[in-house]
Enzyme design. Structure first.
Site, PDB file in Angstrom:
ATOM      1  N   SER A 139       0.870  -1.200   0.117  1.00 58.02           N
ATOM      2  CA  SER A 139      -0.032  -0.010  -0.079  1.00 58.02           C
ATOM      3  C   SER A 139       0.950   1.380   0.041  1.00 58.02           C
ATOM      4  CB  SER A 139      -0.668   0.041   1.241  1.00 58.02           C
ATOM      5  OG  SER A 139      -1.463   1.128   1.533  1.00 58.02           O
ATOM      6  N   TYR A 152      -1.746   0.479  10.609  1.00 60.09           N
ATOM      7  CA  TYR A 152      -1.786  -0.057   9.118  1.00 60.09           C
ATOM      8  C   TYR A 152      -0.563   0.171   8.413  1.00 60.09           C
ATOM      9  CZ  TYR A 152      -3.490  -1.012   4.265  1.00 60.09           C
ATOM     10  OH  TYR A 152      -3.685  -1.281   2.922  1.00 60.09           O
TER      11      TYR A 152
END
Length: 254
Positions: A139, A152
């Site tokens: 990501s 995250y």
């Protein structure tokens, strides 16, 4: 049945979103796709859809954090062409000061340890193929921090570093390592899962963004990278919608 010489691609987290879209596109590109996820009904339905379209697919229910189950799964593959480590996800958007350690632990287990488990278990088969490809779907969170995303961000940094280090360690073997780092992707489940079913909070993530990425957009980049000539390694693909200049700079038409 698999046609002789048909390359096999394993896709984790294939029950929805980027994983499902990647499975469809790799199948259309000529791979027999092996769909793994915890939700057996979802991957069986997707395998049936892919077969109906004239391609090859098999569903295998698997929790990537269960090492014993992953090792058993890996025994089915003497050789393997592609592994797409897509299983992952985000939980919560709390600041560091109040974040739930259980959320952090779960994100790390799936995004990092799950990727490690599957990659370790299938690396011999990828090497034995003489032309293996490991894809890690990370990501942009793994490349730049943002407020409310530390858990995250930490997990995706772990996935990013896993890919970078593996590439260094196996150079000279017939396996390439590709990292694909998507930015803002609007799927049916990612934001809703992150906010534990709060659809209003999930909708605000994309509010005013004319065209966030779709799962198919990311799947297209993964499939493109996997189908380059064997000597071509796409080390890193950062993929964002045009409206997103960074993790914190997004053009919204509100």
């Amino acid at each position: 049945m698999t046609a002789p010489g048909t390359p096999i691609a394993v896709v984790t987290g294939a029950s929805s979103g980027i994983g499902a879209a990647t499975a469809r596109q790799l199948a259309a590109a000529g791979y027999r796709v092996v769909l793994t996820a915890r939700r057996k009904d979802r991957i069986e339905a997707l395998a049936a859809e892919i077969k109906q379209a004239g391609h090859q697919a098999t569903a295998y229910a698997l929790d990537v954090t269960d090492r014993a189950a992953v090792d058993e799964f890996a025994t089915a593959f003497p050789t393997l062409a592609v592994l797409v480590n897509n299983a992952g996800g985000a939980l919560g958007a709390d600041p560091v000061a109040t974040g739930d350690p259980a959320d952090w632990r779960q994100m790390y287990e799936v995004n990092v340890i799950g990727t490690l488990n599957v990659t370790q278990a299938l690396l011999p088969a990828l090497t034995a193929s003489g032309d293996g490809t490991v894809v890690v779907v990370s990501s942009t969170a793994g490349h730049s921090a943002y407020e409310g995303g530390a858990g995250y961000v930490a997990a995706k940094n772990g996935a990013r570093v896993l890919a970078e280090t593996l590439r260094l360690e196996i150079v000279g073997t017939p396996v390439r390592v590709i990292e694909v780092a998507p930015g803002m992707v609007k799927t049916d489940e990612f934001a809703t899962t992150r906010f534990r079913g709060d659809t209003d909070k999930a909708a605000k993530v994309y509010a005013g963004v004319a065209e966030p990425l779709t799962a198919d957009d990311v799947a297209d980049t993964i499939t493109w990278a996997c189908t380059r000539p064997p000597h071509v390694n796409i080390d890193l693909l950062v993929v964002r919608p045009r409206a997103q200049a960074s993790n914190t700079k997004v053009h919204r038409e509100l």
